[in-house]
Design an enzyme around this catalytic site. Sequence first.
Site, PDB file in Angstrom:
ATOM      1  N   ARG A  51     -28.620  -6.238 -16.702  1.00 56.97           N
ATOM      2  CA  ARG A  51     -29.864  -5.522 -16.948  1.00 56.97           C
ATOM      3  C   ARG A  51     -30.887  -5.643 -15.821  1.00 56.97           C
ATOM      4  NH1 ARG A  51     -27.488  -6.374 -21.247  1.00 56.97           N
ATOM      5  NH2 ARG A  51     -27.056  -8.310 -20.185  1.00 56.97           N
ATOM      6  N   LYS A  80     -21.963 -19.308   3.354  1.00 57.42           N
ATOM      7  CA  LYS A  80     -21.722 -20.048   4.607  1.00 57.42           C
ATOM      8  C   LYS A  80     -22.780 -21.125   4.810  1.00 57.42           C
ATOM      9  CE  LYS A  80     -20.583 -15.544   6.467  1.00 57.42           C
ATOM     10  NZ  LYS A  80     -21.212 -14.510   7.312  1.00 57.42           N
ATOM     11  N   HIS A 129     -38.708 -16.071 -16.168  1.00 56.46           N
ATOM     12  CA  HIS A 129     -38.131 -14.729 -15.966  1.00 56.46           C
ATOM     13  C   HIS A 129     -39.267 -13.721 -16.222  1.00 56.46           C
ATOM     14  CE1 HIS A 129     -35.441 -11.440 -15.815  1.00 56.46           C
ATOM     15  NE2 HIS A 129     -34.484 -11.860 -16.616  1.00 56.46           N
TER      16      HIS A 129
HETATM   17  N1   CP Z   1     -32.113 -10.060 -19.784  1.00 58.77           N
HETATM   18  C1   CP Z   1     -31.457 -10.332 -18.641  1.00 58.77           C
HETATM   19  O1   CP Z   1     -31.977 -11.021 -17.768  1.00 58.77           O
HETATM   20  O2   CP Z   1     -30.214  -9.790 -18.559  1.00 58.77           O
HETATM   21  P1   CP Z   1     -29.262  -9.921 -17.294  1.00 58.77           P
HETATM   22  O3   CP Z   1     -28.884 -11.374 -17.164  1.00 58.77           O
HETATM   23  O4   CP Z   1     -28.084  -9.041 -17.600  1.00 58.77           O
HETATM   24  O5   CP Z   1     -30.033  -9.461 -16.100  1.00 58.77           O
END
Ligand code: CP
Length: 317
Positions: A51, A80, A129
């Site tokens: 995503r 590397k 995140h």
């Molecule tokens: N929600 C999310 O971060 O999904 P992915 O790990 O697929 O990017």
Amino acid sequence: MKHLIDPTDLSLEEIDEILTLAEDIIADPAAYSEVAKGKKLATLFYEPSTRTRLSFEAAMIDLGGSVIGFSSAQNSSASKGESVADTARIVEKYADIIAMRHPKEGAPLVAAMNVNIPVINAGDGGHLHPTQTLTDLLTIREEAGRLNHLTIGFCGDLKFGRTVHSLIKQLSRYSGIHFVLISPQELRVPDYIKDEILVKNHAEFEEVEDMETVLGKLDILYMTRVQRERFFNEADYIRLKDTYILTEEKLKLALKDLKILHPLPRVNEIAVEVDKDPRALYFKQAEYGKFVRMALMMKLLGLKKPETAPEGETTAC
Ligand code: CP
């Protein structure tokens, strides 16, 4: 230079601007189809993603820009031994903005400290995140109509789940949020989230192990998977992975207008039968992710929606 490393790098006013811009893009995507013409996004993904990486890439393409990057450390010179700082210094020569995912907490910050283009944290280890948080905020604002006075249950792996840490950090800045933290003892929210965020912001919260007893009072249920990749041993993962499985039967206990969110990927924690329940919003949530990333990149790159010609005015040939 503005980066997005931590959700609180953005003020509440800036977040409101980004969400409002995302809503405008949803309403009229054609008006934004060339705003990033000539701009390049570099997606530097040292960890797997579906995503986040693809929605970032789709977002830049839908803004009229283009994309370069790598989808695993093995496909880059990190294999590397090249450092994150050196990689970022090089990519800065080729791109206008970076989205970076890395298994090590703080790696996107290191990149940001070494370049003069915006860096977006697309997930760093079990830490944060922030663009998932913007996605979650847009979903909640669109679907529940507000970002305050909500009872929100976080369920599953609250120890390693960076989406949970980010969203708690952000929502604790809004008023009237009651947090219900549903997890087994071993996967509780880390103490630093409780002490430095929830307690410090005077947020109301409770920790429980049983989902069924609290389902009936939730406005939002934020399900998460148990993060296999962050466990130290497989036996613990296997023991804990199916602690919570949301089913239609359990949802009989929930409010009629509950909103079920999940950052995805899902493993087992939401039964597939729940997908057809109108309260299940996780696929729509992933769609909101592209629009909010379009809005975020416009803001970080200082891009504006083109002025439309006043009515009656024609363009000269
Ligand atoms: N929600 C999310 O971060 O999904 P992915 O790990 O697929 O990017």
